[in-house]
Write a protein that holds these residues in place. Structure first.
Motif, PDB file in Angstrom:
ATOM      1  N   LYS A 289       0.826  -1.214   0.000  1.00  0.00           N
ATOM      2  CA  LYS A 289       0.000   0.000   0.000  1.00  0.00           C
ATOM      3  C   LYS A 289       0.860   1.263   0.000  1.00  0.00           C
ATOM      4  CE  LYS A 289      -3.909  -2.172   2.378  1.00  0.00           C
ATOM      5  NZ  LYS A 289      -4.724  -2.209   3.625  1.00  0.00           N
ATOM      6  N   LEU A 290       1.933   1.261   0.774  1.00  0.00           N
ATOM      7  CA  LEU A 290       2.785   2.449   0.821  1.00  0.00           C
ATOM      8  C   LEU A 290       3.535   2.655  -0.492  1.00  0.00           C
ATOM      9  CD1 LEU A 290       4.344   2.358   4.405  1.00  0.00           C
ATOM     10  CD2 LEU A 290       2.343   3.616   3.607  1.00  0.00           C
ATOM     11  N   MET A 291       3.945   1.564  -1.131  1.00  0.00           N
ATOM     12  CA  MET A 291       4.707   1.689  -2.369  1.00  0.00           C
ATOM     13  C   MET A 291       3.842   2.150  -3.541  1.00  0.00           C
ATOM     14  SD  MET A 291       7.312  -1.567  -2.206  1.00  0.00           S
ATOM     15  CE  MET A 291       8.020  -1.141  -3.790  1.00  0.00           C
ATOM     16  N   GLN A 292       2.537   2.115  -3.395  1.00  0.00           N
ATOM     17  CA  GLN A 292       1.676   2.658  -4.442  1.00  0.00           C
ATOM     18  C   GLN A 292       1.752   4.180  -4.514  1.00  0.00           C
ATOM     19  OE1 GLN A 292      -2.273   1.143  -3.803  1.00  0.00           O
ATOM     20  NE2 GLN A 292      -1.693  -0.986  -4.163  1.00  0.00           N
ATOM     21  N   LYS A 293       2.139   4.821  -3.398  1.00  0.00           N
ATOM     22  CA  LYS A 293       2.256   6.276  -3.351  1.00  0.00           C
ATOM     23  C   LYS A 293       3.700   6.744  -3.212  1.00  0.00           C
ATOM     24  CE  LYS A 293      -1.886   8.097  -3.672  1.00  0.00           C
ATOM     25  NZ  LYS A 293      -2.205   9.142  -4.674  1.00  0.00           N
ATOM     26  N   TYR A 294       4.475   6.062  -2.370  1.00  0.00           N
ATOM     27  CA  TYR A 294       5.848   6.474  -2.111  1.00  0.00           C
ATOM     28  C   TYR A 294       6.783   5.655  -2.998  1.00  0.00           C
ATOM     29  CZ  TYR A 294       4.106   9.043   1.907  1.00  0.00           C
ATOM     30  OH  TYR A 294       3.441   9.930   2.715  1.00  0.00           O
ATOM     31  N   ALA A 295       7.539   6.352  -3.808  1.00  0.00           N
ATOM     32  CA  ALA A 295       8.411   5.693  -4.785  1.00  0.00           C
ATOM     33  C   ALA A 295       9.593   5.029  -4.098  1.00  0.00           C
ATOM     34  CB  ALA A 295       8.901   6.704  -5.813  1.00  0.00           C
ATOM     35  N   VAL A 296       9.977   3.886  -4.620  1.00  0.00           N
ATOM     36  CA  VAL A 296      11.155   3.138  -4.172  1.00  0.00           C
ATOM     37  C   VAL A 296      11.906   2.698  -5.416  1.00  0.00           C
ATOM     38  CG1 VAL A 296      12.020   1.195  -2.835  1.00  0.00           C
ATOM     39  CG2 VAL A 296       9.914   2.339  -2.123  1.00  0.00           C
ATOM     40  N   GLN A 297      13.224   2.897  -5.397  1.00  0.00           N
ATOM     41  CA  GLN A 297      14.052   2.558  -6.539  1.00  0.00           C
ATOM     42  C   GLN A 297      14.945   1.367  -6.196  1.00  0.00           C
ATOM     43  OE1 GLN A 297      13.408   4.345  -9.268  1.00  0.00           O
ATOM     44  NE2 GLN A 297      12.030   5.640  -8.078  1.00  0.00           N
ATOM     45  N   THR A 298      15.236   0.567  -7.202  1.00  0.00           N
ATOM     46  CA  THR A 298      16.145  -0.564  -7.052  1.00  0.00           C
ATOM     47  C   THR A 298      17.043  -0.638  -8.275  1.00  0.00           C
ATOM     48  OG1 THR A 298      16.309  -2.962  -6.691  1.00  0.00           O
ATOM     49  CG2 THR A 298      14.559  -2.198  -8.138  1.00  0.00           C
ATOM     50  N   CYS A 299      18.211  -1.227  -8.078  1.00  0.00           N
ATOM     51  CA  CYS A 299      19.125  -1.413  -9.206  1.00  0.00           C
ATOM     52  C   CYS A 299      18.645  -2.596 -10.047  1.00  0.00           C
ATOM     53  CB  CYS A 299      20.542  -1.661  -8.689  1.00  0.00           C
ATOM     54  SG  CYS A 299      21.761  -1.916 -10.003  1.00  0.00           S
TER      55      CYS A 299
END
Length: 406
Positions: A289-299
């Motif tokens: 649910k949080l990742m739907q709004k707050y962006a997270v980046q990965t290599c």
């Protein structure tokens, strides 16, 4: 001319088959009539293990990313204001603050339950390839195929702990999530904390040890640049006694409060396992649910993760063709599995029998995430979401019965 026996068989097929198939509802509309015999969950398989030269699958299609990039390029050429929504403007999403606090509490509860259950159920880890097995004795499946392993591909087991079941994924802690990225010179000056904790902090969880900037007024996007009209120092931190800056702010004295586990006043392993299984489900749903709004980046090539709208600039990537990127990461949108990497282990149906899983019958065994397998052996019920990989509907034959399997 057909013989008399063949003509009789054709007439028998025309008479018997229509009447027999009418008893099954909708069989005529089936593409494959044998599908009516399929009962139970379908084997879905596990995520394919990527090769060293393969990039992680993109969450958003490449054509959509190109279209978005062209649109942003045109907007930068036009000097006009772009209204940003939360959390892109630096403000919190109010309806996700409660979810962030619940996720932070569920994570601590999950680690506490795993540590307690691991005291009664052994965890093994291979010293060569790092494969994990839950329960005693460890399996005899020959899947160790890395440099330095045995010629027989058998695992070299050693006792593991909770870290092998729940691997820790860290991220740089950002004081200002819409500020500039961490540079290579600041890699040793900025704290690295668990990525889920950083996600909770950016979503509204206040931890005194990890200060973060809370805005009262939104930031603006003007010609592709973020314009912030607030003061550089927040009102509550104007004195700056406990804060010093090396590009980012951090507190002088830090405690290890985040690593402390909550105390579970219970001696029943099954009750702790049930509680831990519920916490595991809450952690997964809350992170999604949080990742739907707050962006997270990965290599795209290594497990590095950065919580925030953009990745850092630390040149520590050692993955495929890192020399061409000067050690910089190939950032892309992350998934839940990047923050909570699932460690799949072989599922032991009857762990009380004391018989290990053998290599000859590995195609009949199912698999589960290590956390779920740990709690299931302690007595917790496994959710139906894992029915496709457990393969409980498949009967495992004995060694002397395998030749009779169809």
């Amino acid at each position: 001319m057909l013989t008399r026996r063949v003509r009789n068989l054709v007439k028998f097929h025309d008479i018997i088959m229509p009447s027999s198939t009418e008893n099954f509802v909708g069989i005529i509309n089936l593409k494959h009539p044998c599908g009516m015999y399929s009962t139970g969950p379908v084997w879905t398989g596990l995520p394919r293990k990527l090769k060293k030269d393969e990039r992680k699958p993109l969450v958003t299609h490449i054509t959509e990313l190109k279209r978005k990039a062209r649109k942003e390029r045109k907007q930068r050429q036009m000097v006009e204001e772009k209204i940003l929504g939360s959390p892109e403007n630096g403000l919190l999403v109010k309806n996700l603050v409660t979810i962030a606090n619940e996720l932070y509490a569920s994570r601590r509860e999950l680690f506490a339950c795993v540590s307690r259950v691991a005291e009664s159920i052994l965890i093994y880890s291979c010293s060569c390839c790092g494969e994990v097995h839950v329960g005693h004795p460890p399996h005899l499946i020959k899947t160790c195929n890395v440099a330095g392993s045995q010629a027989s591909k058998e695992h070299s087991w050693k006792k593991g702990d909770a870290e092998h079941v729940l691997p820790l994924v860290e991220s740089f802690h950002l004081y200002d999530r819409i500020g500039r990225a961490v540079s290579h010179k600041e890699r040793l000056e900025v704290d690295r904390i668990p990525a889920i904790v950083e996600l909770c902090i950016q979503a509204g969880v206040d931890i005194p040890e990890y200060l973060t900037r809370r805005r009262n007024f939104p930031a603006y996007n003007l010609a592709g640049k973020i314009i912030d009209f607030e003061k550089q120092f927040p009102n509550e931190d104007e004195s700056g006694k406990d804060i010093y800056t090396y590009g980012f702010w951090e507190k002088r004295k830090k405690s290890n409060e985040d690593n402390k586990l909550i105390d579970i006043q219970c001696n029943d392993a099954q009750a702790i396992a049930v509680r831990g299984m519920e916490a595991w489900e809450r952690v997964h749903s809350g992170t999604s649910k949080l990742m739907q709004k707050y962006a997270v980046q990965t290599c795209g090539y290594c497990p590095e993760v950065q919580v925030g709208p953009k990745g850092h600039r630390v040149r520590n990537c050692q993955a495929f063709k890192h020399q061409m990127r000067d050690g910089q990461h190939a950032w892309q949108e992350a998934t839940v599995d990047d923050l909570i990497p699932p460690v799949y282990v072989w599922h032991v149906r009857d762990h009380k029998s004391g018989r290990p899983l053998v290599n000859r019958s590995k195609k009949y065994y199912g698999m589960l995430p290590a956390v779920v397998e740990l709690f299931s052996q302690a007595g917790a019920k496994v959710s139906d979401n894992y029915a496709g990989v457990m393969r409980e509907d498949v009967a495992v034959p004995e060694v002397d019965e395998e030749k009779w399997v169809v």
